[in-house]
Design a protein around this motif. Structure first.
Motif, PDB file in Angstrom:
ATOM      1  N   ILE A   1      -1.197  14.293 -10.347  1.00 60.80           N
ATOM      2  CA  ILE A   1      -0.954  12.940 -10.850  1.00 60.80           C
ATOM      3  C   ILE A   1      -2.261  12.343 -11.358  1.00 60.80           C
ATOM      4  O   ILE A   1      -2.300  11.743 -12.435  1.00 60.80           O
ATOM      5  N   VAL A   2      -3.317  12.561 -10.584  1.00 65.36           N
ATOM      6  CA  VAL A   2      -4.609  12.035 -11.015  1.00 65.36           C
ATOM      7  C   VAL A   2      -4.985  12.664 -12.345  1.00 65.36           C
ATOM      8  O   VAL A   2      -5.461  11.999 -13.261  1.00 65.36           O
ATOM      9  N   GLN A   3      -4.721  13.952 -12.479  1.00 64.00           N
ATOM     10  CA  GLN A   3      -5.092  14.626 -13.717  1.00 64.00           C
ATOM     11  C   GLN A   3      -4.281  14.142 -14.913  1.00 64.00           C
ATOM     12  O   GLN A   3      -4.708  14.270 -16.055  1.00 64.00           O
TER      13      GLN A   3
ATOM     14  N   THR B   1       0.829  -1.199   0.000  1.00 59.95           N
ATOM     15  CA  THR B   1       0.000   0.000   0.000  1.00 59.95           C
ATOM     16  C   THR B   1       0.865   1.251   0.000  1.00 59.95           C
ATOM     17  O   THR B   1       0.550   2.242  -0.653  1.00 59.95           O
ATOM     18  N   THR B   2       1.962   1.179   0.731  1.00 58.46           N
ATOM     19  CA  THR B   2       2.872   2.314   0.750  1.00 58.46           C
ATOM     20  C   THR B   2       3.356   2.629  -0.660  1.00 58.46           C
ATOM     21  O   THR B   2       3.405   3.783  -1.078  1.00 58.46           O
ATOM     22  N   LEU B   3       3.682   1.575  -1.389  1.00 58.17           N
ATOM     23  CA  LEU B   3       4.124   1.754  -2.764  1.00 58.17           C
ATOM     24  C   LEU B   3       3.034   2.425  -3.599  1.00 58.17           C
ATOM     25  O   LEU B   3       3.285   3.396  -4.325  1.00 58.17           O
ATOM     26  N   MET B   4       1.826   1.914  -3.471  1.00 56.16           N
ATOM     27  CA  MET B   4       0.717   2.462  -4.256  1.00 56.16           C
ATOM     28  C   MET B   4       0.481   3.921  -3.903  1.00 56.16           C
ATOM     29  O   MET B   4       0.234   4.765  -4.764  1.00 56.16           O
ATOM     30  N   ARG B   5       0.529   4.226  -2.616  1.00 55.96           N
ATOM     31  CA  ARG B   5       0.275   5.601  -2.187  1.00 55.96           C
ATOM     32  C   ARG B   5       1.366   6.536  -2.675  1.00 55.96           C
ATOM     33  O   ARG B   5       1.104   7.692  -2.996  1.00 55.96           O
ATOM     34  N   THR B   6       2.582   6.041  -2.699  1.00 57.72           N
ATOM     35  CA  THR B   6       3.662   6.897  -3.154  1.00 57.72           C
ATOM     36  C   THR B   6       3.507   7.185  -4.650  1.00 57.72           C
ATOM     37  O   THR B   6       3.717   8.311  -5.091  1.00 57.72           O
ATOM     38  N   VAL B   7       3.117   6.172  -5.395  1.00 58.53           N
ATOM     39  CA  VAL B   7       2.909   6.396  -6.826  1.00 58.53           C
ATOM     40  C   VAL B   7       1.826   7.458  -7.038  1.00 58.53           C
ATOM     41  O   VAL B   7       1.950   8.334  -7.876  1.00 58.53           O
ATOM     42  N   SER B   8       0.792   7.390  -6.221  1.00 57.44           N
ATOM     43  CA  SER B   8      -0.289   8.364  -6.369  1.00 57.44           C
ATOM     44  C   SER B   8       0.028   9.717  -5.753  1.00 57.44           C
ATOM     45  O   SER B   8      -0.801  10.613  -5.775  1.00 57.44           O
ATOM     46  N   GLY B   9       1.194   9.845  -5.170  1.00 65.24           N
ATOM     47  CA  GLY B   9       1.577  11.149  -4.639  1.00 65.24           C
ATOM     48  C   GLY B   9       1.054  11.455  -3.248  1.00 65.24           C
ATOM     49  O   GLY B   9       1.111  12.595  -2.792  1.00 65.24           O
ATOM     50  N   ILE B  10       0.534  10.447  -2.563  1.00 66.19           N
ATOM     51  CA  ILE B  10       0.036  10.692  -1.208  1.00 66.19           C
ATOM     52  C   ILE B  10       1.209  10.749  -0.234  1.00 66.19           C
ATOM     53  O   ILE B  10       1.274  11.609   0.630  1.00 66.19           O
TER      54      ILE B  10
ATOM     55  N   GLY C   1       6.853   8.914 -19.285  1.00 68.18           N
ATOM     56  CA  GLY C   1       8.079   9.672 -19.488  1.00 68.18           C
ATOM     57  C   GLY C   1       8.227  10.915 -18.631  1.00 68.18           C
ATOM     58  O   GLY C   1       9.220  11.611 -18.679  1.00 68.18           O
ATOM     59  N   GLN C   2       7.225  11.182 -17.815  1.00 65.81           N
ATOM     60  CA  GLN C   2       7.276  12.411 -17.012  1.00 65.81           C
ATOM     61  C   GLN C   2       7.547  12.041 -15.554  1.00 65.81           C
ATOM     62  O   GLN C   2       6.879  11.152 -15.019  1.00 65.81           O
ATOM     63  N   PRO C   3       8.515  12.675 -14.930  1.00 64.21           N
ATOM     64  CA  PRO C   3       8.755  12.325 -13.520  1.00 64.21           C
ATOM     65  C   PRO C   3       7.584  12.790 -12.646  1.00 64.21           C
ATOM     66  O   PRO C   3       7.168  13.944 -12.726  1.00 64.21           O
ATOM     67  N   ILE C   4       7.060  11.897 -11.852  1.00 66.56           N
ATOM     68  CA  ILE C   4       5.918  12.290 -11.009  1.00 66.56           C
ATOM     69  C   ILE C   4       6.195  12.095  -9.529  1.00 66.56           C
ATOM     70  O   ILE C   4       5.309  12.337  -8.709  1.00 66.56           O
ATOM     71  N   ALA C   5       7.390  11.676  -9.182  1.00 66.24           N
ATOM     72  CA  ALA C   5       7.668  11.502  -7.756  1.00 66.24           C
ATOM     73  C   ALA C   5       7.497  12.844  -7.063  1.00 66.24           C
ATOM     74  O   ALA C   5       7.991  13.867  -7.539  1.00 66.24           O
TER      75      ALA C   5
END
Ligand code: ATP
Ligand code: ATP
Ligand code: MG
Ligand code: MG
Lengths: 347, 304, 256, 331, 236
Positions: E77-79, E45-54, E66-70
């Motif tokens: 990110i959702v957009q 879940t931590t991984l998933m949340r980090t991907v989503s920017g939480i 191709g776009q960095p989103i970290a």
């Protein structure tokens, strides 16, 4: 002693700071004059902020008592804090002179409590007589729900009855009430000839404005507590025709009054002082005079005795004499608001 | 026939209630709808009043400009308030903090602290005495309606409050922004997952709510003709009570309860005495809560 | 013989939704009963009706011969019915031990007096000791003694599930109801849980559980109740249920 | 017991420090701070432990003070009698007002306590025949124990310190016991606590009543210490002050409540030198403390860590296998 | 080979002093289903949340198209077209089902509403009901439906089958397959390893914050270690 210290506890912050700030200003005027007069000793006043809070008031009292150099204390503003602090001064034998504490029991606490304010036992009957003379038989009385307001209603109502009048309506309101319209409508329903009011200028201004809004023309009488130029500033035309008593008139041509008013104006952007600053100014000067009389080595006890002997002190609020129970006996004057100013009424 | 005296008292109660409602609207938007504990709304109200007063004494502009000025200050104050007292506490993401009572109540203290600082600062700058508003600006010209006397301000306040209420209701129920506000208040984490900019939504709410608070402040200043640092305190408590009595998140509920409070106060003065009038208002509140433990218009608690 | 739990013609409406409609069922002392049904069938609602969280719209519930409909949740709990929640409800900012102790306190007479003067008189001391003993026992049963001092919020999900069960066990219930205990566990963990529940049952506890994991339900339950759209559609041994046409149609789906 | 002993030691040793200065002012502040320690500790029980925002605590403090003052002025009773009676009367009043209101939860509870507090204040202010209203009451008797006067500087200090220490220890026992855990469970999740057999309404009522009892005791101390009370001492703003103490110190932690009280009493006194700016400073300090330590100076979690670190060994040693597992969990 | 749609490299995430992910690397190719397996508390879940920017990444990179989103704000990110049906559902419990879905649609609007409701017929019966009063399974469906409202390019599903009846679980997995067929890539965290491995193209096993095993799903399915740890013992 070369320097004598006095303490002054008063609200310099908080909701009542406007009063404390005025007292400090008045005290500074009095003190500067005194120290400039080339006396063989100087006086210093320590101001402490009590926020009108009994906790802080008693803390300050202990602090003043601890300071062996302090021989007398002025303040506080509200009776509540003055009374709480008085318990400390009583035990420590420190003379305390309040410019405003109006609680009937304040001076009964001990022989160290003095005040420089006309009590309602004096002002109530005075006003009752005045109103009776005007032919107002059936009167309404309202006052703020404080110890002072209680004494306003008490002192006045008894006198009205003694004069053969009736009190048609009598009620208290909580200080700081904003909307008096309900109360006013209720007063009017009792159809009084006149309304006697115990309020300070803030509440007074609101009351008068709303009286005018409701189109009511019943004459209003009030006490010296409402005597402040701020009343007229806030209420404007609505203050017109209000009758009240006072023992300080800034228009009094006597030199000491004019001197005080000038000094005050210099420090207040030209504003004219009201009743309370004048009381504070006199209280400080009475205290200073007592200190002077207690020279060369003033002690708390000596200052107390000197204070008790104050006779016909010529202040801006008239001559002050402390009675045996340490109450100031004051001369009252009748005033009316006319043309946007307080005008003495001769009758 | 009905005694016009009671009609007059009723009218006074209503008009008093409207003044509470005016404050309650912005307050409920932030505290009730957005669901953040905000103790500094009263100071926003005061700031609005002082902003208007300063403007009046400086340039004597038309009254509309005065109100716009107050709105601008309200917006600025709301923005800064959120930044200073609320945003810092959203920096924690660990679970213990998110679910900790202490964390949730920390904004109670931060907003309280901000309100203390603002009020004390106002006292130092302006003094704590009442300042009068120039008489041309006052909105208290008497108006006679049948047997009842009101003042112009009553109608202005009614109009403004109604406009605010309708505007907010529209915003909250019909627009995306309103939906976002409710979403953030309901579940801030969930809001992030659906792509809501939670920070911006919160700031927007603060700005809008504070503008309303500031507008209320200046209007009350013009209505009563007095502006002073502690002026936000009593209406703040009344607005708080009205909000909770109305069910926290319902703005119309808060307005109705504000009116009830006003009327019960004037009726209490009429039938009992002025000193006890608050007693009746609070008694009424307790009674309401006994029978409606979630306020008059509150939602039921979530299911288990 | 009376049943331990008797549910008679129980129903509950929420506005237009008939969450539970006219359900009659029973659980006997010492049974391990499964309750299954599609999502929204009314399983959780039925649990809420039994444990006093939701008032009944009709019918009655009796426990150990005594009608319990209308009682408050805490009263029901003190009669010996304890439960867990579908959406994990531990007390996040309390330690694991403290979490469990709440269950133990709940089952005993509570009062400030005992706690205040506990050190000075025997009753209070015993109460404190009793609570402590029960809590430790429950923690030991689920194997969480090593994290007793940890904050519940810091536990991983799986341990929280066991913590919730431990809290329910600390009440020393007669009847335990578990709402989806295996949700969120993987197969291996589910297998361990099944063994654990079986062990509890073996110690004489009556258990009723809701679960969507058929391996678990079919594997350990003696009897299975099936709800669909708020009504009971089947009640019987696992084998019978597995092949029941109505159940297949409503719940299991054709291939599983 | 360890914190209680520390507390005792500090309180007992303090005068030795103060004596060096020979200043009644310090004793006064020490007494005042102690009274507020008791007030904030008692609010801690409701707000910190049971998690219910209490906005009317000062009123019960007032009820206690008025009880003491009226008993003294009307019946001539002394401190020995008024102290327990003040607590009991405050508790009784709390119990009565709690009867209809304790079912309320969250903010609805808070606003109910606000209303209760305001109503009690209005009674003190407006029921002039009984309470003397705004005139306040002079309390002519200081501290005494069965007729032996304790009103000397040191004796008064020890009287206050003794009463406060005892009360705080009692509150500590309550909040660090299974009883406290039951209260905490109400704070965390009241519905779930209900399912665990905790009768939430009753416990809320008890906690509310008990906290009123201690507030009443504090009121009695205040009445006899100052010698004059008036309704203004028990206004809404005092409730907020006490609440702020509990929050600054860390909601849920008793040491936090104690430290919060000390801080918010000592700070304004200590900042007197700043003159008119001192209250701004108080606000700023409050703000910074909550900003940097959002769970309070000694928040529930950090407090727990502290205890655990200290008693870490005890935790492990008292497991069930070790034979001495009884009675731990809360010391 | 084209660049993967989502690429995670050397990702470190910490909660307070405690590091939870220690250098995770994972790719989600365009149009693929990637399953992440692992026992409780390993950091899925931590991984998933980090991907989503939480959650914030302490170190490492996440690239989406191709776009960095970290460490980009979650809403951006959702957009970009990355939606998640998160653990714990995170629905808006005081709002009704319809409002939940509208919020899910965001700026994209309600274009998908009918299609999504067709996937979950039970929700269309409950449009006006408060989401908080839905049953557990209904809430789970709402959560997935909400994530679909935006027509994401990449869909993150954190235990989508949690609390669902077997029949619906089957439907959900079916649905996942269909969504993929429409060109949506999926990152799937699932406890039901058997079903997950059946539909996934790639799979990775997370243990103690590290990927310990990864590869094509069918290979992993036959891996004895997987069988032992996640499939209840007996190899497939
Ligand atoms: N408070 C409520 N208001 C309206 N409807 C409700 C309420 N509580 C439950 N329902 C409805 O009642 C039905 C039964 O819900 P319940 O939670 O009992 O289902 P369940 O069998 O536990 O399902 P699941 O397996 O998904 O948890 C659901 O359709 C739900 O939407
Ligand atoms: N917000 C948080 N605050 C503190 N610790 C956290 C937080 N989120 C996760 N953790 C910790 O990080 C570790 C990994 O948690 P995570 O939820 O990512 O696991 P998971 O693999 O999703 O487990 P599950 O299968 O139970 O969902 C756990 O030990 C958890 O306690
Ligand atoms: Mg369910
Ligand atoms: Mg997870």
């Amino acid at each position: 002693a070369d320097t004598v210290k006095l303490g002054y506890q008063l609200p310099l912050t908080g909701d009542t700071a406007q009063y404390g700030q005025d007292f400090r200003k008045a005290a500074e005027i009095a003190l500067t004059e005194f120290n400039a007069a080339g006396k063989p000793f100087k006086v210093e006043i320590v101001f402490e902020d009590s926020r009108s809070d009994a906790k802080e008031g008693t803390n300050i009292a202990r602090k003043f008592v601890d300071d062996k150099e302090i021989v007398g204390v002025l303040g506080d503003f509200t009776s509540g804090v003055s009374m709480a602090a008085a318990q400390v001064y009583k035990d420590a034998g420190m003379p305390q002179l309040s410019q405003t504490a109006s609680h009937p029991d304040y001076t009964k606490i001990s022989k160290y409590q003095f005040r420089n304010i006309a009590t309602q036992a004096q002002e109530g009957p005075y006003n009752a007589k005045w109103m009776a003379a005007k032919g107002f038989k059936n009167v309404a009385v309202i006052a703020e729900q404080t110890d002072w307001g209680q004494s306003v209603v008490g002192g006045f109502s008894d006198a009205v009855k003694a004069n053969g009048g009736t009190v048609a309506f009598s009620e208290f309101f909580n200080r700081g009430l904003k909307d008096y319209r309900s109360l006013i409508s209720k007063i009017e329903r009792a159809k009084p000839d006149a309304i006697y009011t115990g309020f300070f200028y803030e509440d007074g201004a609101q009351f008068l404005k709303q009286l005018q809004q409701l189109g009511i023309k019943t004459p209003v009488y009030s006490t010296s507590a409402a005597y402040s130029p701020k009343l007229i500033e806030l209420a404007g035309g609505a203050a017109e025709g209000v009758h009240l008593t006072s023992n300080f008139l800034p228009t009094d041509p006597s030199p000491n009054v004019q001197h005080f008013v000038e000094e005050w104006k210099k420090r207040s952007d030209g504003a004219v002082p009201g009743q309370f600053p004048a009381q504070a100014y006199d209280a400080v000067r009475i205290m200073l005079a007592a200190v002077e009389r207690a020279q060369p080595s003033p002690t708390r006890e000596k200052v107390r005795d000197a204070l008790a002997q104050t006779r016909d002190f010529p202040g801006v609020t008239g001559k002050t004499t402390f009675s045996a129970d340490r109450e100031a006996e004051k001369d009252l004057v009748k005033v009316e608001v006319k043309g946007g100013a307080f005008v003495p009424v001769a009758e | 026939m009905f005694d016009p005296y009671y009609l007059q008292q009723l009218a006074i109660g209503l008009s008093l209630g409207m003044t509470y409602a005016l404050m309650a609207i912005g307050f409920t938007l932030i505290f009730g709808v957005l669901n953040v504990v905000n103790f500094a709304h009263g100071e926003i109200y005061t700031l609005g009043a002082f902003a208007g007063l300063v403007l009046i004494s400086a340039t004597a502009p038309p009254i509309v400009a005065v109100i716009l000025g107050a709105l601008a200050i309200g917006a600025l104050a709301g923005f800064s308030l959120e930044r200073i007292a609320f945003k810092p506490f959203r920096r924690f993401t660990d679970e213990a903090s998110l679910k900790s009572r202490a964390m949730r109540e920390s904004t109670l203290l931060s907003s309280l602290a901000v309100s203390i600082v603002v009020r004390e600062a106002l006292e130092i700058v302006f003094g704590s005495q009442m300042r009068s508003v120039p008489f041309d600006y006052l909105i208290n010209t008497p108006v006679r309606v049948g047997p009842v006397i009101l003042v112009t301000g009553d109608f202005i306040i009614f109009g403004v409050a109604a406009a605010m209420l309708i505007g907010l209701q529209y915003l909250l129920t019909r627009t995306r922004v309103g939906l976002a506000i409710r979403a953030v208040s309901n579940n801030p984490l969930g809001a992030k997952y659906v792509g809501i900019d939670t920070d911006r939504t919160i700031i927007t709410t603060f700005v809008v709510g504070s503008m309303m608070g500031a507008a209320a402040g200046i209007l009350m200043g013009l209505y009563y003709g007095a502006v002073f640092p502690a002026m936000g305190f009593t209406p703040g408590i009344k607005a708080f009570v009205a909000m909770v009595m109305g069910g926290l998140s319902s703005i119309p509920g808060a307005v109705i309860c504000a009116l009830i409070l006003g009327i019960s106060e004037s009726m209490a003065t009429t039938f009992v005495s002025s000193g006890w009038s608050d007693m009746v208002a609070y008694g009424f509140l307790i009674l309401t809560l006994i029978f409606f433990p979630n306020g008059l218009f509150g939602a039921r608690r979530e299911r288990v | 013989m009376t049943h331990l739990l008797e549910i008679r013609n129980v129903s509950r409406r929420f506005g237009g939704v008939q969450a539970v409609g006219d359900v009659t069922a029973h659980v006997d002392e010492g049974e391990l009963v499964g309750l299954i049904g599609p999502n929204g069938a009314g399983k959780t609602t039925l649990f809420n009706l039994i444990s006093g969280f939701t008032p009944l719209s009709g019918g009655s519930v009796a426990f150990a011969g005594r009608t319990i409909s209308g009682l408050k949740p805490n009263q029901v709990a003190r009669l010996g019915i304890s439960r867990t929640f579908q959406n994990l409800r531990v007390f996040p900012n309390m330690s694991v031990f403290d979490n469990v102790s709440v269950g133990a306190v709940g089952a005993l007479p509570q009062g400030a007096f005992g706690a205040l003067f506990g050190g000075f008189h025997k009753g209070g001391r015993n109460r404190s000791a009793e609570i402590s003993r029960r809590s430790w026992e429950a923690l030991e049963a689920v194997g969480l003694t090593h994290v007793a001092a940890e904050l519940a919020a810091n536990l991983p999900y799986g341990q929280r599930k066991y913590l919730e069960i431990a809290r329910a066990l600390a009440m020393r219930p007669r009847f335990l109801i578990l709402d989806e205990p295996a949700a969120g566990l993987n197969d291996t963990e589910t297998r361990d849980l099944a063994a654990f529940i079986k062990r509890l049952h073996g110690q004489g506890l009556t258990i009723m559980l809701v679960e969507h994991d058929m391996t678990l339900v079919m594997g350990i339950c003696q009897r299975i109740l099936v709800l669909a759209s708020g009504r009971k559609i089947a009640d019987g041994a696992p084998d019978a249920i597995r092949s029941d046409a109505a159940v297949l149609e409503a719940y299991l789906g054709v291939d599983e | 017991m360890v914190p209680a002993l520390i507390l005792l030691l500090v309180f007992a040793a303090l005068p030795a420090l103060l004596a060096g200065f020979d200043r009644g002012y310090f004793y006064q502040i020490a007494n005042l701070a102690l009274i507020f320690v008791l007030l904030s500790a008692s609010m801690h029980l409701v707000t910190g432990v049971a998690g219910l925002l209490h906005l009317g605590h000062a009123a019960f403090y007032g009820v206690g003070a008025y009880t003491a003052a009226l008993l003294t002025s009307k019946l001539g009773l002394g401190f020995t009698v008024t102290l327990p009676l003040s607590g009991l009367v405050a508790a009784l009043v709390a119990f009565l007002v709690a009867l209809p209101t304790m079912r309320l939860v969250s903010i609805y509870f808070a606003v109910a306590t606000l209303a209760i507090g305001q109503m009690l204040y209005l009674v003190m202010l407006n029921w002039v025949d009984f309470t003397k209203g705004p005139n306040g009451i002079i309390v002519s008797k200081g501290f005494e124990l069965f007729g032996v006067s304790l009103s000397g500087r040191l004796a008064a200090y020890y009287t206050v310190a003794a009463v406060v220490t005892l009360s705080v220890v009692a509150i500590g026992r309550l909040s660090h016991s299974y009883y406290g855990n039951a209260l905490r469970s109400i704070r965390e999740d009241d519905q779930c606590a209900d399912a665990m057999g905790v009768s939430t309404v009753r416990l809320k009522m008890e906690a509310f009543t008990l906290s009123a009892f201690f507030a009443g005791v504090a009121g009695s101390l205040w009445a006899h210490m100052t010698g004059y009370i008036s309704p203004g001492d028990f206004k809404f703003s005092e409730s907020i002050l006490i609440l702020a103490m509990v929050v600054v110190g860390g909601l849920g932690s008793l040491p936090g409540a104690v430290i919060g009280a000390l801080l918010l009493i000592l700070l304004p006194e200590g900042l007197r030198a700043l003159g008119d700016f001192r209250n701004i400073m108080v606000g700023l300090v409050m703000f910074l403390s909550i900003l940097l330590l959002p769970k309070g100076l000694l928040g529930e979690v950090s407090a727990l860590r502290l205890v655990r670190r200290q008693l870490g060994a005890a935790w492990r040693n008292t497991g069930p296998g070790t034979g001495k597992g009884e009675g731990i969990g809360w010391r | 080979m084209t660049a993967p749609l989502l690429s995670i490299a050397d990702l470190h995430v910490a909660m307070g002093p405690q590091e939870i992910l220690h250098g995770v690397r994972l790719d989600v190719p365009e149009g693929a289903i990637v399953a992440v397996l692992g026992s409780n508390g390993v950091g899925k879940t931590t991984l998933m949340r980090t991907v989503s920017g939480i959650y914030r990444a302490r170190q490492g990179s996440i690239t989406f198209r191709g776009q960095p989103i970290a460490n980009m704000p979650a809403h951006r990110i959702v957009q970009l077209g990355l939606s998640q049906a998160p653990e714990g559902r995170q629905i808006f419990s005081n709002m009704n089902v319809r409002e939940n879905l509208v919020l899910g649609g965001g700026e994209v609007g309600l274009g998908e509403l009918d299609r999504v409701l067709a996937m979950f017929p039970i929700l269309s019966e409950r449009l006006r009901q408060n989401a908080g009063s839905l049953s557990g399974g209904e809430q789970q469906m709402l959560c997935i439906a909400r994530a679909l409202m935006r027509r994401p390019t990449l869909l993150l599903l954190d235990e989508p089958s949690l609390g669902l009846a077997p029949k619906i679980v089957a439907q959900i997995f079916d649905l996942i397959g269909r969504i993929r067929a429409e060109g949506v890539s999926i990152l799937l965290v699932e406890q039901n390893a058997r079903a997950a491995l059946r539909i996934a193209d790639h799979a990775a096993v997370l243990e103690d914050g590290r990927i310990v095993l990864s590869g094509p799903a069918d290979q992993l399915r036959d891996d004895p270690r997987i069988a032992e740890a996640y499939l209840g013992g007996h190899a497939h």
